[in-house]
Every structure is written in structure tokens, then in C-alpha cells.
Write an enzyme that holds these catalytic residues in place. Structure first.
Site, PDB file in Angstrom:
ATOM      1  N   ASP A  66       0.775  -1.302  -0.065  1.00 21.77           N
ATOM      2  CA  ASP A  66      -0.062   0.184   0.013  1.00 21.77           C
ATOM      3  C   ASP A  66       0.902   1.158  -0.066  1.00 21.77           C
ATOM      4  O   ASP A  66       1.957   1.086   0.190  1.00 21.77           O
ATOM      5  CB  ASP A  66      -0.903   0.091   1.313  1.00 21.77           C
ATOM      6  CG  ASP A  66      -1.820   1.116   1.199  1.00 21.77           C
ATOM      7  OD1 ASP A  66      -2.473   1.449   0.078  1.00 21.77           O
ATOM      8  OD2 ASP A  66      -2.184   1.732   2.415  1.00 21.77           O
TER       9      ASP A  66
ATOM     10  N   GLY B 285      -3.478   9.365  -3.938  1.00 18.90           N
ATOM     11  CA  GLY B 285      -4.509   9.759  -4.444  1.00 18.90           C
ATOM     12  C   GLY B 285      -4.593  10.777  -5.511  1.00 18.90           C
ATOM     13  O   GLY B 285      -5.609  10.744  -6.473  1.00 18.90           O
TER      14      GLY B 285
ATOM     15  N   CYS C 280      -4.454  -1.470  -1.800  1.00 25.80           N
ATOM     16  CA  CYS C 280      -4.437  -0.169  -2.303  1.00 25.80           C
ATOM     17  C   CYS C 280      -5.416  -0.007  -3.351  1.00 25.80           C
ATOM     18  O   CYS C 280      -5.033  -0.196  -4.566  1.00 25.80           O
ATOM     19  CB  CYS C 280      -3.456   0.593  -2.530  1.00 25.80           C
ATOM     20  SG  CYS C 280      -3.220   2.133  -3.076  1.00 25.80           S
TER      21      CYS C 280
ATOM     22  N   CYS D 165     -11.114   3.026  -0.007  1.00 22.78           N
ATOM     23  CA  CYS D 165      -9.600   2.989   0.095  1.00 22.78           C
ATOM     24  C   CYS D 165      -9.578   2.266   1.478  1.00 22.78           C
ATOM     25  O   CYS D 165     -10.312   2.387   2.432  1.00 22.78           O
ATOM     26  CB  CYS D 165      -9.378   4.370   0.502  1.00 22.78           C
ATOM     27  SG  CYS D 165      -7.767   4.938   1.086  1.00 22.78           S
TER      28      CYS D 165
HETATM   29  N1  DGL Z   1      -4.756   3.089   0.632  1.00 24.34           N
HETATM   30  C1  DGL Z   1      -4.938   3.648  -0.553  1.00 24.34           C
HETATM   31  C2  DGL Z   1      -6.205   3.207  -1.201  1.00 24.34           C
HETATM   32  O1  DGL Z   1      -6.731   2.029  -0.849  1.00 24.34           O
HETATM   33  C3  DGL Z   1      -4.855   5.096  -0.704  1.00 24.34           C
HETATM   34  C4  DGL Z   1      -4.130   6.013  -0.036  1.00 24.34           C
HETATM   35  C5  DGL Z   1      -3.291   7.163  -0.616  1.00 24.34           C
HETATM   36  O2  DGL Z   1      -4.114   8.294  -1.323  1.00 24.34           O
HETATM   37  O3  DGL Z   1      -2.246   6.802  -0.788  1.00 24.34           O
HETATM   38  O4  DGL Z   1      -6.710   3.746  -2.291  1.00 24.34           O
END
Ligand code: DGL
Length: 287
Positions: free
Chosen positions: A30, A63, A94, A208
């Protein structure tokens, strides 16, 4: 709770372990701590597996990255991680990454990949009000992949896409033991709650992997009760489908956590990692 493997990308097929002499090794990837929400489910489903948790915190947040640059970064990093750690399964925990890079990773590397994608199908098939929302990063809500999931599974219902610029960071703060602000959280989730023709939103997809760590705040602050749908259990089921079930009596597998920045975690986060059985790699082994 997600009830369908649609919450994971189903592209990989069952694979025999390439190292039958040791427990399977699962790499969970991630941009930060979000993948720990997936690790929790994988650990419960395959306690014997060796885990390598990789947080690309040097690239956080994913993001708002431009798509081409993010793809190149992750494909390069994944290549080095596969060469160094030889995982039996590589989990892209992610949605921002998985909705973009899975085809590129599969083309470049001969490892089975499992990816988390927004759990739109379980939300669309269980909603009673026919109004669902997808709460995710700005990257995930604008992906063609997300659009295609909606066209395939939710074309008959109202879907509200909410791209949050702040929640992933707030989740990082929360797990790192820093205070988080209720008003800021409410501002981010508020657009998910819609009313229309006497109906109102009844399912919100946690699009997310950082967000399950804030779900208690979401429940407390929500204007009305909804079901929050977390894809992590479906991802763990997919991993077990690929590797098979744990053998009875095998001890809990080792776990390593790597932060690409090489920065040490806060004391609070170190405690969380310890609870997952993850030992933080020293700086020299950071990628
Ligand atoms: N954990 C990530 C996801 O599932 C995103 C977090 C980020 O913006 O880096 O999209």
C-alpha cells in the site's frame, strides 16, 4: 461486509507454492498504513503465512498522483520487491493503485497478484434504497476501472462518487497516535449521505484501505445509520483460494514491515505493527 469476490480483482488463478518447504509468503503493498486493514484479515485467514508488509510512504498519498507516473513507480518498485522477497502472492492492498496498475504488473511480473477494488457489486446487490456511495481517493473515483464496475453492477441504481483528499492522511494520523478532528472527518463523509424522492443512501463503500481504521468515527458522526462495506474479508478469501487453507498446528508466521522512506514509525504505530506480528525492517533493507 463485502460478500463477493468482486471486491478483489479476480484475475489470478490458483497457484501451487513455488517453495513447498516453507510457509507461503504473502507480500501486502500500500502507499501507507491502509493495507494493514487487509493484513488483519489475511493474518486471521492464514496465520501461518510469512507476511511482508510494504508501505510506500515515500510516495504517499497516491490519491492525487498523475496516472502514468504512478504506474511507472509501482511497476518498478514491485519488480524490486519480487526480486528481494520472492512472494507467493502479491496483494495490492490499495484501490488507488489496483484500479490502475494491475494489468501492467501482471504483464511485467510472473507472480499472482490480488488487488483490492471498490466493493460496488456487494453494495449494489444489497442496497434497499437503491442509493449507494463510494468513498475513495480522488484517483480511484476518476478511474475507468471504477466507472466500468458501476456500468456492470450498478447501472440500475444511484451511485454517488466521493473523492476525499484528506481521509487517508487522517487515518495515518489516527494510527500514528496523533489527534484527529471530528469536524474534518464529517466534512469528508457528508457528501456520501444523499436523499432523493423519500429515499436515502443506505450503503457506503469504503473504497480506500485506509478508511476501515476510521469506521468507528464514521459511524459516530454519520447523519444516519448505513452499512459501511469493507473489501478486506473478500481479499483474504481470495488469497486463501490461491494458497489453500492453513495447515493445522503450524506456528504463526513471521512478519516484516518495510517503509520506503526509511523513516521509523511513531511509538503508537510501532505498537500497532507489533500487534500484527510485523517487525520493522531497518533502514538498510528499505527499498
Ligand atoms: N490506501 C490507498 C487506497 O486504498 C490510498 C491512500 C493514498 O491516497 O495513498 O486507495
Amino acid at each position: 461486509m463485502a460478500t463477493s469476490d468482486e471486491a478483489t480483482d479476480p484475475g489470478s488463478r490458483t497457484v501451487p507454492s513455488s517453495h513447498p518447504d516453507r510457509p507461503p509468503r504473502i507480500l501486502v503493498f500500500d502507499s501507507g498504513i491502509g493495507g494493514l486493514s487487509v493484513t488483519r484479515e489475511i493474518r486471521a485467514a492464514r496465520p501461518d503465512a510469512e507476511l511482508v508488509y510494504v508501505a510506500d510512504d515515500a510516495g504517499f498519498p497516491y490519491g492525487d498522483w498523475e496516472e502514468k507516473a504512478l504506474t511507472a513507480r509501482i511497476v518498478d518498485l514491485a519488480g524490486r520487491l519480487v526480486a528481494d522477497h520472492h512472494p507467493d502472492v502479491f496483494v495490492i492492498a490499495c484501490s488507488t493503485a489496483a484500479t490502475l496498475v494491475l494489468p501492467h504488473l501482471r504483464a511485467a511480473l510472473a507472480v499472482p497478484f490480488v488487488g483490492t477494488v471498490p466493493a460496488i457489486k456487494p453494495a449494489a446487490t444489497t442496497t434497499r434504497s437503491k442509493m449507494i456511495s463510494v468513498l475513495a481517493t480522488p484517483g480511484t473515483v476518476k478511474r475507468d476501472y471504477t466507472r466500468a464496475l458501476i456500468d456492470t453492477y450498478a447501472s440500475h441504481i444511484e451511485v454517488t462518487l466521493v473523492g476525499s483528499t484528506r481521509l487517508a492522511r487522517i487515518a495515518e494520523d489516527h494510527l500514528s497516535g496523533r489527534p484527529v478532528d471530528d469536524a474534518a472527518i464529517l466534512r469528508e463523509i457528508r457528501p456520501c449521505f444523499r436523499r432523493h424522492d423519500g429515499r436515502r443512501t443506505d450503503r457506503i463503500v469504503l473504497g480506500c484501505t485506509h478508511y476501515p481504521f476510521l469506521v468507528d468515527h464514521f459511524r459516530r458522526l454519520a447523519p444516519w445509520e448505513v452499512e459501511w462495506i469493507d473489501p478486506a474479508p473478500a481479499i483474504a478469501r481470495r488469497v486463501v483460494q490461491l494458497l489453500g487453507p492453513a495447515r493445522a498446528g503450524t506456528p504463526t508466521g513471521r512478519g516484516l514491515a518495510i517503509f520506503t522512506s526509511g523513516r521509523p514509525p511513531t511509538t503508537a504505530l510501532a505498537r500497532v505493527l507489533d500487534g500484527f506480528g510485523l517487525v520493522v525492517a531497518d533502514e538498510r533493507s528499505a527499498v
